[in-house]
Design a protein around this motif. Structure first.
Motif, mmCIF file in Angstrom:
data_model
loop_
_atom_site.group_PDB
_atom_site.id
_atom_site.type_symbol
_atom_site.label_atom_id
_atom_site.label_comp_id
_atom_site.label_asym_id
_atom_site.label_seq_id
_atom_site.Cartn_x
_atom_site.Cartn_y
_atom_site.Cartn_z
ATOM 1 N N THR A 164 0.811 -1.220 0.000
ATOM 2 C CA THR A 164 0.000 0.000 0.000
ATOM 3 C C THR A 164 0.845 1.272 0.000
ATOM 4 O OG1 THR A 164 -0.194 -0.084 2.415
ATOM 5 C CG2 THR A 164 -1.944 -1.135 1.136
ATOM 6 N N HIS A 165 2.168 1.149 0.126
ATOM 7 C CA HIS A 165 3.024 2.336 0.036
ATOM 8 C C HIS A 165 2.867 3.017 -1.327
ATOM 9 C CE1 HIS A 165 5.052 1.825 3.836
ATOM 10 N NE2 HIS A 165 5.394 0.595 3.541
ATOM 11 N N GLY A 166 2.415 2.266 -2.326
ATOM 12 C CA GLY A 166 2.228 2.835 -3.662
ATOM 13 C C GLY A 166 0.831 3.355 -3.914
ATOM 14 N N PHE A 167 0.033 3.526 -2.864
ATOM 15 C CA PHE A 167 -1.343 3.985 -3.043
ATOM 16 C C PHE A 167 -1.446 5.409 -3.572
ATOM 17 C CE2 PHE A 167 -4.770 1.532 -0.473
ATOM 18 C CZ PHE A 167 -4.453 0.376 -1.156
ATOM 19 N N HIS A 168 -0.615 6.299 -3.080
ATOM 20 C CA HIS A 168 -0.810 7.730 -3.358
ATOM 21 C C HIS A 168 0.527 8.465 -3.207
ATOM 22 C CE1 HIS A 168 -2.552 11.761 -3.168
ATOM 23 N NE2 HIS A 168 -3.767 11.263 -3.326
ATOM 24 N N PRO A 169 0.877 9.342 -4.134
ATOM 25 C CA PRO A 169 2.087 10.154 -3.936
ATOM 26 C C PRO A 169 1.892 11.104 -2.766
ATOM 27 C CG PRO A 169 0.821 10.977 -5.801
ATOM 28 C CD PRO A 169 0.160 9.700 -5.374
ATOM 29 N N TYR A 170 3.002 11.476 -2.136
ATOM 30 C CA TYR A 170 2.930 12.428 -1.026
ATOM 31 C C TYR A 170 4.298 13.068 -0.874
ATOM 32 C CZ TYR A 170 0.852 14.532 3.126
ATOM 33 O OH TYR A 170 0.331 15.437 4.011
ATOM 34 N N PRO A 171 4.342 14.374 -0.575
ATOM 35 C CA PRO A 171 5.633 15.061 -0.502
ATOM 36 C C PRO A 171 6.521 14.553 0.641
ATOM 37 C CG PRO A 171 3.812 16.638 -0.634
ATOM 38 C CD PRO A 171 3.216 15.298 -0.372
ATOM 39 N N ALA A 172 7.827 14.511 0.383
ATOM 40 C CA ALA A 172 8.847 14.242 1.415
ATOM 41 C C ALA A 172 8.532 12.988 2.215
ATOM 42 C CB ALA A 172 8.996 15.453 2.338
ATOM 43 N N ARG A 173 8.133 11.957 1.524
ATOM 44 C CA ARG A 173 7.741 10.704 2.167
ATOM 45 C C ARG A 173 8.964 9.953 2.694
ATOM 46 N NH1 ARG A 173 6.290 5.452 0.146
ATOM 47 N NH2 ARG A 173 7.374 6.009 -1.770
ATOM 48 N N MET A 174 8.928 9.536 3.959
ATOM 49 C CA MET A 174 9.994 8.688 4.485
ATOM 50 C C MET A 174 9.922 7.335 3.773
ATOM 51 S SD MET A 174 10.681 7.047 8.280
ATOM 52 C CE MET A 174 10.307 8.545 9.166
ATOM 53 N N ILE A 175 11.047 6.861 3.252
ATOM 54 C CA ILE A 175 10.990 5.576 2.563
ATOM 55 C C ILE A 175 10.751 4.462 3.582
ATOM 56 C CG2 ILE A 175 12.424 6.391 0.661
ATOM 57 C CD1 ILE A 175 14.700 4.675 1.784
ATOM 58 N N PRO A 176 9.947 3.468 3.220
ATOM 59 C CA PRO A 176 9.548 2.453 4.194
ATOM 60 C C PRO A 176 10.701 1.626 4.742
ATOM 61 C CG PRO A 176 8.823 1.848 1.970
ATOM 62 C CD PRO A 176 9.298 3.261 1.906
ATOM 63 N N GLN A 177 11.779 1.492 3.967
ATOM 64 C CA GLN A 177 12.916 0.697 4.447
ATOM 65 C C GLN A 177 13.533 1.305 5.704
ATOM 66 O OE1 GLN A 177 12.336 1.481 1.266
ATOM 67 N NE2 GLN A 177 12.316 -0.458 0.138
ATOM 68 N N ILE A 178 13.566 2.638 5.784
ATOM 69 C CA ILE A 178 14.104 3.292 6.981
ATOM 70 C C ILE A 178 13.190 3.020 8.167
ATOM 71 C CG2 ILE A 178 14.580 5.525 8.063
ATOM 72 C CD1 ILE A 178 15.505 6.550 5.376
ATOM 73 N N ALA A 179 11.885 3.227 7.962
ATOM 74 C CA ALA A 179 10.929 2.981 9.042
ATOM 75 C C ALA A 179 11.008 1.538 9.522
ATOM 76 C CB ALA A 179 9.509 3.311 8.565
ATOM 77 N N ASN A 180 11.086 0.608 8.586
ATOM 78 C CA ASN A 180 11.150 -0.813 8.929
ATOM 79 C C ASN A 180 12.369 -1.119 9.798
ATOM 80 O OD1 ASN A 180 12.126 -3.714 8.406
ATOM 81 N ND2 ASN A 180 10.043 -3.776 7.605
ATOM 82 N N ARG A 181 13.510 -0.605 9.418
ATOM 83 C CA ARG A 181 14.740 -0.899 10.166
ATOM 84 C C ARG A 181 14.692 -0.290 11.566
ATOM 85 N NH1 ARG A 181 20.453 0.064 7.249
ATOM 86 N NH2 ARG A 181 19.654 -1.679 5.994
ATOM 87 N N LEU A 182 14.202 0.934 11.675
ATOM 88 C CA LEU A 182 14.130 1.585 12.989
ATOM 89 C C LEU A 182 13.127 0.894 13.904
ATOM 90 C CD1 LEU A 182 14.261 5.318 11.826
ATOM 91 C CD2 LEU A 182 16.091 4.052 12.972
#
Length: 418
Positions: free
Chosen positions: A26-44
């Motif tokens: 669902t990360h590809g649902f909608h564009p959005y400005p300055a989006r944190m990439i999910p790989q960073i969120a996942n690792r943290l």
């Protein structure tokens, strides 16, 4: 493993994630400005929390951190001041049985298609919704067909399904408008492209819905259903959370400079208006966001900030005031986060160091100094280069011919402990 060894490994890891898919599920649902990439969120999230913990993103935007929290079995809360972001984030984070979506979609698609065909054959006419300057930003036929779709969306009673279809509609609004969709700010297509711009609204909406049904089916199969995700419209300067209730904060705060960096309000404006969101809020998103308006200044405990403000002030007192307003607001958020976070919990900020009047603002270092004054402990700061970006690498914000200024080409991941 000792904590000092762990944090050495953090800085030695590759945090660029160059070449990786940042729009899966669902990360590809909608564009959005300055989006944190999910790989960073996942690792943290993986490193600083455990299943069942509560993860907070106080500037959740379109909900990328929340998606990863659910996939990893963490409960989550997301807060944002932008009403459109709330709709998108709820759509992205709520696993819906694809059979339920398909059943609703078959009926919706048939009704919308029938009315649009009748409109095209001039069997009846439609009065377009009242959107400011609608004829400038949308061709007449486009506006009428969007109005038909919006009419049937209003009849979707299930809130989860509504957020799903509304997100698809929002993407469609952007794609069929007279906007340059490769920009996050509001710019009209040039005349030569506008003349050839005759989008098939119904076809584009159908393609957007059916592509997202596929993505939702994949997400539904992977996402745990026994964790909670709450997405709230609100202001993170006043968190609606109990003290010590949060285990981990992962967030990317706004830059606080809508004129030269990211204008969330401009990006969201037309989708929000077409969805019937509160016009007073929609048109003032950038003003009510961090640094967006007049503030009472505080004597902020950061020597780096004071030095930076003095340097900007020598070039522009107005821009210095705006920068200080932003950090006044950000400090209030830090105070709130320090109260909400349990002792021993972590707070992770992904930030870019923007430039104001050719003076670099070291937001990462300022956050550390402000946080330490509140009682946070600075664990480490990880630096990563952004492999691709929508904003230009250089710009001329003061419109001086021949003068160029570096924009944000890298990010810092600031990790604090409570």
């Amino acid at each position: 493993m000792k904590k000092t060894d762990e944090f050495m490994i953090l800085n030695e890891e590759d945090w660029s994630f160059a070449g990786e898919d940042t729009k899966y599920l669902t990360h590809g649902f909608h564009p959005y400005p300055a989006r944190m990439i999910p790989q960073i969120a996942n690792r943290l999230i993986t490193r600083y929390s455990k299943p069942g913990d509560l993860v907070l993103d106080p500037f959740c935007g379109s909900g990328g951190v929340l998606v990863e929290a659910r996939l990893l079995g963490r409960n989550s809360v997301g807060i944002d001041i932008n009403p459109l972001a709330i709709i998108i984030a709820r759509a992205k984070t709520t696993p819906i049985n694809p059979k339920l979506i398909l059943s609703s979609w078959r009926e919706l698609k048939e009704k919308i298609g029938e009315d649009i065909r009748s409109l095209r054959f001039r069997e009846f006419d439609v009065e377009p919704l009242r959107i400011p300057n609608i004829s400038y930003w949308f061709k007449p036929q486009v506006a009428k067909e969007l109005t038909i779709i919006r009419h049937f969306l209003d009849g979707v009673e299930d809130s989860d399904l509504y957020h799903f279809f509304a997100t698809c509609f929002s993407v469609t609004v952007r794609e069929v408008s007279n906007l340059r969709t490769d920009e996050f700010k509001i710019y009209r297509l040039p005349p030569e492209k506008l003349e050839k711009h005759n989008p098939n609204v119904f076809q584009i909406f159908v393609e957007n819905v059916e592509e997202r049904i596929r993505r939702m089916a994949e997400f539904y199969g992977l996402a745990p259903k026994d964790v909670a995700c709450d997405v709230l419209l609100g202001d993170s300067r006043k968190l609606p959370l109990k003290n010590g209730s949060v285990d981990l904060v992962v967030t990317s705060p706004p830059y606080g400079d809508s004129r030269t960096t990211v204008a969330y309000g401009q990006f969201s404006k037309f989708s929000s208006l077409w969805l019937g969101l509160d016009e007073n809020i929609v048109t003032n998103v950038d003003k009510i966001s961090l640094g967006g308006g007049l503030r009472k200044f505080k004597n902020l405990p950061s020597e780096t900030l004071h030095t930076t403000i003095e340097e900007i002030s020598r070039r522009s007192k107005e821009r210095a005031r705006e920068t200080l307003w932003y950090f006044t607001d950000l400090f209030e958020c830090l105070e709130q986060l320090h109260g909400a976070l349990r002792r021993g919990g972590y707070c992770c900020f992904v930030v870019g160091n923007r430039t104001v009047r050719r003076v670099q603002v070291p937001t990462d270092k300022i956050i550390v100094e402000l946080g330490e004054n509140l009682g946070f402990k600075h664990i480490t700061t990880i630096y990563r280069r952004i492999p691709s970006k929508r904003m230009p690498w250089e710009n001329a914000p003061e419109n001086i011919p021949g003068e160029r200024c570096k924009t944000i080409s890298g990010e810092s991941i600031v990790i604090l402990a409570c």
